[in-house]
Scaffold this motif. Structure first.
Motif, PDB file in Angstrom:
ATOM      1  N   LEU A 109       1.206  -1.270   0.470  1.00 31.55           N
ATOM      2  CA  LEU A 109       0.188  -0.310   0.363  1.00 31.55           C
ATOM      3  C   LEU A 109       0.671   1.284   0.059  1.00 31.55           C
ATOM      4  CD1 LEU A 109      -2.359   1.271   0.257  1.00 31.55           C
ATOM      5  CD2 LEU A 109      -2.442   1.386   2.902  1.00 31.55           C
ATOM      6  N   ALA A 110       0.566   2.135  -1.033  1.00 31.06           N
ATOM      7  CA  ALA A 110       2.171   2.975  -1.344  1.00 31.06           C
ATOM      8  C   ALA A 110       0.589   4.242  -0.982  1.00 31.06           C
ATOM      9  CB  ALA A 110       2.039   2.855  -2.485  1.00 31.06           C
ATOM     10  N   THR A 111      -0.280   4.595  -2.656  1.00 36.38           N
ATOM     11  CA  THR A 111      -0.239   6.671  -2.491  1.00 36.38           C
ATOM     12  C   THR A 111      -1.568   6.114  -1.653  1.00 36.38           C
ATOM     13  OG1 THR A 111      -0.742   6.258  -4.711  1.00 36.38           O
ATOM     14  CG2 THR A 111       1.132   6.606  -4.411  1.00 36.38           C
ATOM     15  N   GLY A 112      -2.239   4.628  -2.172  1.00 39.22           N
ATOM     16  CA  GLY A 112      -3.561   4.595  -1.836  1.00 39.22           C
ATOM     17  C   GLY A 112      -4.900   4.333  -3.141  1.00 39.22           C
ATOM     18  N   ARG A 113      -3.876   5.064  -4.086  1.00 37.77           N
ATOM     19  CA  ARG A 113      -4.946   5.354  -5.536  1.00 37.77           C
ATOM     20  C   ARG A 113      -5.430   3.627  -6.168  1.00 37.77           C
ATOM     21  NH1 ARG A 113      -5.560   9.917  -7.129  1.00 37.77           N
ATOM     22  NH2 ARG A 113      -4.165  11.207  -6.379  1.00 37.77           N
ATOM     23  N   MET A 114      -4.688   2.793  -5.874  1.00 37.27           N
ATOM     24  CA  MET A 114      -4.962   1.451  -6.606  1.00 37.27           C
ATOM     25  C   MET A 114      -6.160   1.155  -5.358  1.00 37.27           C
ATOM     26  SD  MET A 114      -3.846  -0.522  -8.851  1.00 37.27           S
ATOM     27  CE  MET A 114      -4.359  -1.202  -9.178  1.00 37.27           C
ATOM     28  N   VAL A 115      -6.352   1.191  -4.688  1.00 44.35           N
ATOM     29  CA  VAL A 115      -7.204   0.260  -3.445  1.00 44.35           C
ATOM     30  C   VAL A 115      -8.546   1.293  -4.028  1.00 44.35           C
ATOM     31  CG1 VAL A 115      -7.959   0.560  -0.864  1.00 44.35           C
ATOM     32  CG2 VAL A 115      -5.898  -0.246  -1.333  1.00 44.35           C
ATOM     33  N   ARG A 116      -8.519   2.767  -3.763  1.00 46.93           N
ATOM     34  CA  ARG A 116      -9.286   3.331  -4.706  1.00 46.93           C
ATOM     35  C   ARG A 116     -10.181   2.604  -5.720  1.00 46.93           C
ATOM     36  NH1 ARG A 116     -11.273   5.314  -8.325  1.00 46.93           N
ATOM     37  NH2 ARG A 116      -9.264   5.786  -8.704  1.00 46.93           N
ATOM     38  N   ALA A 117      -9.508   2.472  -7.065  1.00 46.28           N
ATOM     39  CA  ALA A 117      -9.401   1.775  -8.108  1.00 46.28           C
ATOM     40  C   ALA A 117     -10.320   0.600  -7.975  1.00 46.28           C
ATOM     41  CB  ALA A 117      -8.526   1.799  -9.133  1.00 46.28           C
ATOM     42  N   ALA A 118     -10.075  -0.086  -6.771  1.00 40.39           N
ATOM     43  CA  ALA A 118     -10.309  -1.378  -6.916  1.00 40.39           C
ATOM     44  C   ALA A 118     -11.495  -1.332  -5.652  1.00 40.39           C
ATOM     45  CB  ALA A 118      -9.443  -1.932  -5.395  1.00 40.39           C
ATOM     46  N   LEU A 119     -11.864  -0.195  -5.236  1.00 35.74           N
ATOM     47  CA  LEU A 119     -12.671  -0.095  -4.803  1.00 35.74           C
ATOM     48  C   LEU A 119     -14.138  -0.002  -5.703  1.00 35.74           C
ATOM     49  CD1 LEU A 119     -12.342   2.066  -1.472  1.00 35.74           C
ATOM     50  CD2 LEU A 119     -12.873  -0.477  -1.628  1.00 35.74           C
ATOM     51  N   ASP A 120     -13.858   0.396  -6.528  1.00 39.36           N
ATOM     52  CA  ASP A 120     -14.955   0.720  -7.740  1.00 39.36           C
ATOM     53  C   ASP A 120     -15.294  -0.205  -8.461  1.00 39.36           C
ATOM     54  OD1 ASP A 120     -14.935   3.639  -6.598  1.00 39.36           O
ATOM     55  OD2 ASP A 120     -13.829   4.566  -8.365  1.00 39.36           O
ATOM     56  N   ALA A 121     -13.960  -0.684  -9.116  1.00 36.20           N
ATOM     57  CA  ALA A 121     -13.522  -2.301  -9.653  1.00 36.20           C
ATOM     58  C   ALA A 121     -15.036  -3.054  -9.166  1.00 36.20           C
ATOM     59  CB  ALA A 121     -12.402  -2.697  -9.975  1.00 36.20           C
ATOM     60  N   MET A 122     -14.556  -3.370  -7.963  1.00 32.22           N
ATOM     61  CA  MET A 122     -15.610  -4.451  -6.644  1.00 32.22           C
ATOM     62  C   MET A 122     -16.610  -4.104  -7.222  1.00 32.22           C
ATOM     63  SD  MET A 122     -14.426  -5.284  -3.449  1.00 32.22           S
ATOM     64  CE  MET A 122     -13.992  -3.232  -2.996  1.00 32.22           C
ATOM     65  N   THR A 123     -17.491  -3.146  -7.063  1.00 29.93           N
ATOM     66  CA  THR A 123     -18.982  -2.615  -7.420  1.00 29.93           C
ATOM     67  C   THR A 123     -20.097  -3.383  -8.600  1.00 29.93           C
ATOM     68  OG1 THR A 123     -18.369  -0.791  -8.798  1.00 29.93           O
ATOM     69  CG2 THR A 123     -18.969  -0.358  -6.569  1.00 29.93           C
ATOM     70  N   ALA A 124     -18.915  -4.387  -9.911  1.00 32.37           N
ATOM     71  CA  ALA A 124     -19.393  -4.820 -11.434  1.00 32.37           C
ATOM     72  C   ALA A 124     -19.870  -6.112 -10.228  1.00 32.37           C
ATOM     73  CB  ALA A 124     -17.703  -5.196 -11.849  1.00 32.37           C
ATOM     74  N   PHE A 125     -19.517  -6.530  -8.506  1.00 29.01           N
ATOM     75  CA  PHE A 125     -20.068  -7.865  -8.775  1.00 29.01           C
ATOM     76  C   PHE A 125     -20.604  -7.900  -7.363  1.00 29.01           C
ATOM     77  CE2 PHE A 125     -15.348  -7.458 -10.448  1.00 29.01           C
ATOM     78  CZ  PHE A 125     -15.784  -9.511 -11.901  1.00 29.01           C
ATOM     79  N   GLY A 126     -21.396  -6.523  -7.560  1.00 29.88           N
ATOM     80  CA  GLY A 126     -22.371  -6.293  -6.456  1.00 29.88           C
ATOM     81  C   GLY A 126     -21.906  -5.209  -4.902  1.00 29.88           C
ATOM     82  N   ARG A 127     -22.691  -5.392  -4.372  1.00 24.78           N
ATOM     83  CA  ARG A 127     -22.496  -3.988  -2.429  1.00 24.78           C
ATOM     84  C   ARG A 127     -21.834  -5.391  -1.537  1.00 24.78           C
ATOM     85  NH1 ARG A 127     -26.257  -0.346   0.408  1.00 24.78           N
ATOM     86  NH2 ARG A 127     -24.731   1.126   1.192  1.00 24.78           N
ATOM     87  N   PRO A 128     -20.285  -4.996  -1.398  1.00 26.38           N
ATOM     88  CA  PRO A 128     -20.323  -6.142  -0.185  1.00 26.38           C
ATOM     89  C   PRO A 128     -20.780  -4.935   0.794  1.00 26.38           C
ATOM     90  CG  PRO A 128     -18.310  -3.870  -1.032  1.00 26.38           C
ATOM     91  CD  PRO A 128     -19.430  -3.926  -2.416  1.00 26.38           C
TER      92      PRO A 128
END
Length: 179
Positions: free
Chosen positions: A106-125
Protein backbone atom coordinates in the motif's frame (compact mmCIF):
# COMPACT_ATOMS: atom_id res chain seq x y z
CA UNK A 1 23.71 4.06 -7.31
CA UNK A 2 20.62 2.06 -6.31
CA UNK A 3 20.70 0.80 -2.75
CA UNK A 4 18.69 -2.22 -1.66
CA UNK A 5 17.74 -3.10 1.89
CA UNK A 6 16.04 -6.38 2.70
CA UNK A 7 12.78 -5.73 4.55
CA UNK A 8 11.35 -9.24 4.84
CA UNK A 9 12.15 -12.79 3.74
CA UNK A 10 11.55 -16.40 4.80
CA UNK A 11 11.04 -17.67 7.47
CA UNK A 12 9.83 -14.34 8.92
CA UNK A 13 7.47 -13.90 5.94
CA UNK A 14 5.69 -17.17 6.81
CA UNK A 15 5.32 -15.98 10.42
CA UNK A 16 3.81 -12.69 9.21
CA UNK A 17 1.33 -14.54 6.97
CA UNK A 18 0.38 -16.86 9.83
CA UNK A 19 -0.12 -13.89 12.18
CA UNK A 20 -2.33 -12.09 9.66
CA UNK A 21 -4.40 -15.25 9.13
CA UNK A 22 -4.86 -15.58 12.91
CA UNK A 23 -6.01 -11.94 13.11
CA UNK A 24 -8.56 -12.64 10.37
CA UNK A 25 -9.79 -15.75 12.18
CA UNK A 26 -10.26 -13.69 15.37
CA UNK A 27 -12.36 -11.20 13.42
CA UNK A 28 -14.29 -13.45 11.03
CA UNK A 29 -14.37 -16.73 13.02
CA UNK A 30 -16.24 -19.12 10.68
CA UNK A 31 -15.88 -16.90 7.58
CA UNK A 32 -19.59 -17.18 6.77
CA UNK A 33 -20.43 -14.74 3.97
CA UNK A 34 -16.76 -13.71 3.71
CA UNK A 35 -14.61 -13.69 0.56
CA UNK A 36 -11.05 -12.73 -0.30
CA UNK A 37 -10.14 -10.56 -3.29
CA UNK A 38 -6.48 -10.36 -4.28
CA UNK A 39 -5.55 -7.23 -6.20
CA UNK A 40 -3.81 -7.74 -9.53
CA UNK A 41 -1.05 -7.97 -10.41
CA UNK A 42 1.13 -8.89 -7.40
CA UNK A 43 -1.43 -8.87 -4.60
CA UNK A 44 -2.83 -12.16 -5.87
CA UNK A 45 0.28 -14.08 -4.78
CA UNK A 46 -0.01 -12.71 -1.27
CA UNK A 47 -3.79 -13.37 -1.26
CA UNK A 48 -3.17 -16.98 -2.30
CA UNK A 49 -0.72 -17.41 0.60
CA UNK A 50 -3.17 -15.91 3.11
CA UNK A 51 -6.05 -18.03 1.76
CA UNK A 52 -3.92 -21.19 1.89
CA UNK A 53 -3.03 -20.46 5.54
CA UNK A 54 -6.70 -19.78 6.41
CA UNK A 55 -7.82 -22.98 4.68
CA UNK A 56 -5.19 -24.95 6.60
CA UNK A 57 -6.03 -23.39 9.97
CA UNK A 58 -9.81 -23.57 9.53
CA UNK A 59 -10.05 -26.88 7.67
CA UNK A 60 -12.40 -25.26 5.17
CA UNK A 61 -12.30 -23.36 1.88
CA UNK A 62 -12.46 -19.55 1.97
CA UNK A 63 -13.56 -18.19 -1.45
CA UNK A 64 -10.73 -16.42 -3.29
CA UNK A 65 -10.92 -14.18 -6.35
CA UNK A 66 -8.61 -11.90 -8.34
CA UNK A 67 -9.57 -8.30 -9.04
CA UNK A 68 -8.02 -6.12 -11.74
CA UNK A 69 -8.63 -2.38 -11.34
CA UNK A 70 -6.67 -1.20 -14.41
CA UNK A 71 -9.61 0.52 -16.12
CA UNK A 72 -10.70 2.16 -12.87
CA UNK A 73 -7.36 3.90 -12.22
CA UNK A 74 -7.47 7.70 -12.18
CA UNK A 75 -4.39 7.85 -14.43
CA UNK A 76 -5.79 5.42 -17.00
CA UNK A 77 -6.17 8.02 -19.79
CA UNK A 78 -3.13 10.11 -18.78
CA UNK A 79 -0.43 7.70 -19.89
CA UNK A 80 1.60 7.76 -23.09
CA UNK A 81 1.47 3.98 -23.40
CA UNK A 82 -1.77 2.09 -22.78
CA UNK A 83 -2.05 0.06 -19.61
CA UNK A 84 -2.37 -3.69 -20.02
CA UNK A 85 -5.14 -5.22 -17.96
CA UNK A 86 -4.70 -8.38 -15.91
CA UNK A 87 -7.21 -11.16 -15.41
CA UNK A 88 -10.21 -10.58 -13.20
CA UNK A 89 -11.53 -13.83 -11.77
CA UNK A 90 -14.32 -13.34 -9.24
CA UNK A 91 -16.28 -16.62 -9.28
CA UNK A 92 -18.83 -15.38 -6.74
CA UNK A 93 -21.19 -12.48 -6.12
CA UNK A 94 -20.03 -10.09 -3.41
CA UNK A 95 -23.48 -8.65 -2.75
CA UNK A 96 -23.91 -8.34 1.03
CA UNK A 97 -20.65 -10.25 1.66
CA UNK A 98 -17.74 -9.25 3.86
CA UNK A 99 -14.77 -8.69 1.55
CA UNK A 100 -11.12 -8.89 2.56
CA UNK A 101 -9.24 -6.92 -0.10
CA UNK A 102 -5.59 -7.98 -0.23
CA UNK A 103 -2.57 -6.30 -1.83
CA UNK A 104 1.17 -6.69 -1.40
CA UNK A 105 2.10 -3.00 -0.99
CA UNK A 106 0.00 0.00 0.00
CA UNK A 107 1.59 3.26 -1.13
CA UNK A 108 -0.53 6.17 -2.40
CA UNK A 109 -3.90 4.48 -1.91
CA UNK A 110 -4.94 5.10 -5.51
CA UNK A 111 -4.98 1.41 -6.48
CA UNK A 112 -7.17 0.60 -3.49
CA UNK A 113 -9.60 3.35 -4.50
CA UNK A 114 -9.68 1.92 -8.02
CA UNK A 115 -10.27 -1.59 -6.64
CA UNK A 116 -13.19 -0.34 -4.55
CA UNK A 117 -14.75 1.06 -7.73
CA UNK A 118 -14.04 -2.16 -9.67
CA UNK A 119 -15.70 -4.28 -6.96
CA UNK A 120 -19.09 -2.69 -7.63
CA UNK A 121 -19.36 -4.73 -10.84
CA UNK A 122 -19.77 -7.81 -8.63
CA UNK A 123 -22.29 -6.41 -6.15
CA UNK A 124 -22.40 -4.17 -3.12
CA UNK A 125 -20.42 -5.68 -0.25
CA UNK A 126 -21.68 -5.43 3.33
CA UNK A 127 -18.18 -4.53 4.51
CA UNK A 128 -14.70 -4.20 3.01
CA UNK A 129 -11.45 -4.50 4.95
CA UNK A 130 -7.95 -4.02 3.59
CA UNK A 131 -5.05 -6.35 4.33
CA UNK A 132 -1.57 -5.49 3.03
CA UNK A 133 1.83 -7.08 3.40
CA UNK A 134 3.74 -3.77 3.36
CA UNK A 135 2.31 -0.39 4.37
CA UNK A 136 4.51 2.36 2.91
CA UNK A 137 3.96 5.13 5.38
CA UNK A 138 4.34 8.79 4.39
CA UNK A 139 3.39 8.18 0.74
CA UNK A 140 -0.40 8.37 0.90
CA UNK A 141 -2.28 10.56 -1.58
CA UNK A 142 -5.71 9.41 -0.39
CA UNK A 143 -7.01 8.84 3.15
CA UNK A 144 -6.82 5.05 2.96
CA UNK A 145 -5.29 2.87 5.66
CA UNK A 146 -5.10 -0.90 6.05
CA UNK A 147 -7.10 -2.82 8.65
CA UNK A 148 -4.42 -5.53 8.77
CA UNK A 149 -0.72 -4.93 8.09
CA UNK A 150 2.21 -7.30 7.78
CA UNK A 151 4.88 -4.65 8.19
CA UNK A 152 4.94 -0.84 8.21
CA UNK A 153 7.89 0.73 6.42
CA UNK A 154 8.90 4.38 6.50
CA UNK A 155 9.83 5.34 2.95
CA UNK A 156 10.87 8.37 0.96
CA UNK A 157 9.02 9.27 -2.22
CA UNK A 158 12.13 8.30 -4.22
CA UNK A 159 12.13 4.76 -2.78
CA UNK A 160 10.21 1.72 -3.99
CA UNK A 161 9.23 -1.53 -2.36
CA UNK A 162 10.12 -4.50 -4.55
CA UNK A 163 8.33 -7.77 -3.80
CA UNK A 164 9.83 -10.97 -5.22
CA UNK A 165 7.62 -14.09 -5.12
CA UNK A 166 8.76 -17.59 -6.04
CA UNK A 167 5.46 -17.91 -7.95
CA UNK A 168 6.79 -15.21 -10.29
CA UNK A 169 10.10 -16.98 -10.82
CA UNK A 170 12.24 -15.55 -8.00
CA UNK A 171 14.57 -18.03 -6.32
CA UNK A 172 13.19 -16.99 -2.88
CA UNK A 173 10.49 -14.77 -1.43
CA UNK A 174 12.01 -11.41 -0.57
CA UNK A 175 10.77 -7.88 -0.03
CA UNK A 176 13.29 -5.08 -0.67
CA UNK A 177 13.37 -1.34 -0.10
CA UNK A 178 15.04 0.09 -3.22
CA UNK A 179 16.26 3.61 -3.88
Amino acid sequence: MNQQRLILSSPLLEIVISRLAQQLIETYQDFADTVILGMQPRGIYFAERVARELNRALGQHVPLGYLDATFYRDDFRRRDTPLRPNTTHVPFIIENKRVILIDDVLATGRMVRAALDAMTAFGRPRKVELLVLIDRRYNRDLPIKPDYTGKRVNTLESQQVLVEWTEQGADADRIWLVG
